[in-house]
Design an enzyme around this catalytic site. Structure first.
Site: not given
Ligand code: ADE
Length: 264
Positions: A20, A186, A207-208, A231
């Protein structure tokens, strides 16, 4: 530092992924780099705006440090975060986009000192993004996805129908609402159900974002978080992640940021 700092808008762009960031830097021919705390900050112009682009780093601490530096050292007056996330909302599919209205830390639990999810010392568990930036991000995302729905051709670095088809992505939608952040990837139905049970309104997990939110709230800096869903945060086989990043998530982030900067 020049004296016009108080009047100049300086947009800090946090990219979650190097792919990116590269698409952003391609738009900033005059950029120069500054090394600080193991990070490379790129300062330049994009559509006439001062932009400081940088990799966020993975996880809440890394993202908090990077956003603090953007504000303190580079005088960012607003922060835009782009990246990918796992879809948790029932209607949130791979390829969709989630713009955060609110963020929470799903792994923050200082009970019995504070209620679950409450940020100690703040008295709140939910942090809001800037409504105007979120509106503009949603509008930009809708326009980008509308265009791609009709564009079958593959152009290098651009989001296109062909690549979406190849990854089995139908008609991506834009959602707006709650994103949960935590220092865990996750990847099981059990873990994602646990977050859903605790936060029924949650749309996506990453996560941020909530760490950036906390820093921006502390400094009074407006911010927005824009995530493409890579996902479903479950046990299912994941799509070709690298292809998704290169062909879908990065071109999408680029197109949305580009459209937002044009509308400034
Ligand atoms: N970033 C992309 N997919 C994620 C997930 N399943 N858990 C945490 N951060 C992610």
């Amino acid at each position: 530092m020049t004296t016009d700092l108080n009047h100049t808008k300086r947009i800090g762009i946090l990219a979650a992924m190097p792919e990116e960031l590269k698409t952003f830097l391609d738009e900033m021919p005059d950029e120069h780099q500054v090394e600080l705390a193991g990070r490379t900050f790129w300062v330049g112009h994009w559509h006439g705006h001062v932009v400081i682009a940088v990799l966020s780093g993975i996880g809440k601490v890394a993202a908090a440090v990077t956003s603090s530096l953007l504000i303190n050292r580079f005088h960012a007056t607003e922060i835009w975060f782009t990246g990918v996330a796992g879809g948790l909302g029932e209607e949130v599919r791979v390829g969709d986009v989630v713009v955060a209205d609110e963020l929470m830390q799903h792994d923050l639990d200082a009970r019995p000192l504070f209620p679950r999810f409450e940020v100690p010392g703040k008295g709140v568990s939910v942090l809001k993004t800037d409504a105007d930036l979120a509106n503009r991000a949603v509008q930009a995302a809708q326009v980008v996805l509308q265009v791609v729905a009709h564009d079958g051709e593959s152009h290098a670095g651009q989001l296109c129908r062909q690549d979406l088809d190849a990854l089995g992505i139908g008609r991506p939608a834009v959602h707006r609402g709650l994103i949960a952040s935590g220092d865990q990837f996750i990847g099981s139905a059990k873990a994602s159900q646990g977050i859903r049970d605790a936060m029924p309104a949650v749309l996506a997990v990453e996560m941020e974002g909530a760490a950036v939110a906390q820093v921006c709230h502390d400094f009074g800096v407006p911010f927005v978080v824009i995530r493409t869903i890579s996902d479903r945060a479950d046990d299912e086989a994941h799509i070709d992640f690298q292809r998704f990043i290169t062909a879908v998530a990065s071109p999408f982030s680029h197109a949305v940021v580009d459209a937002m900067l044009r509308s400034e």
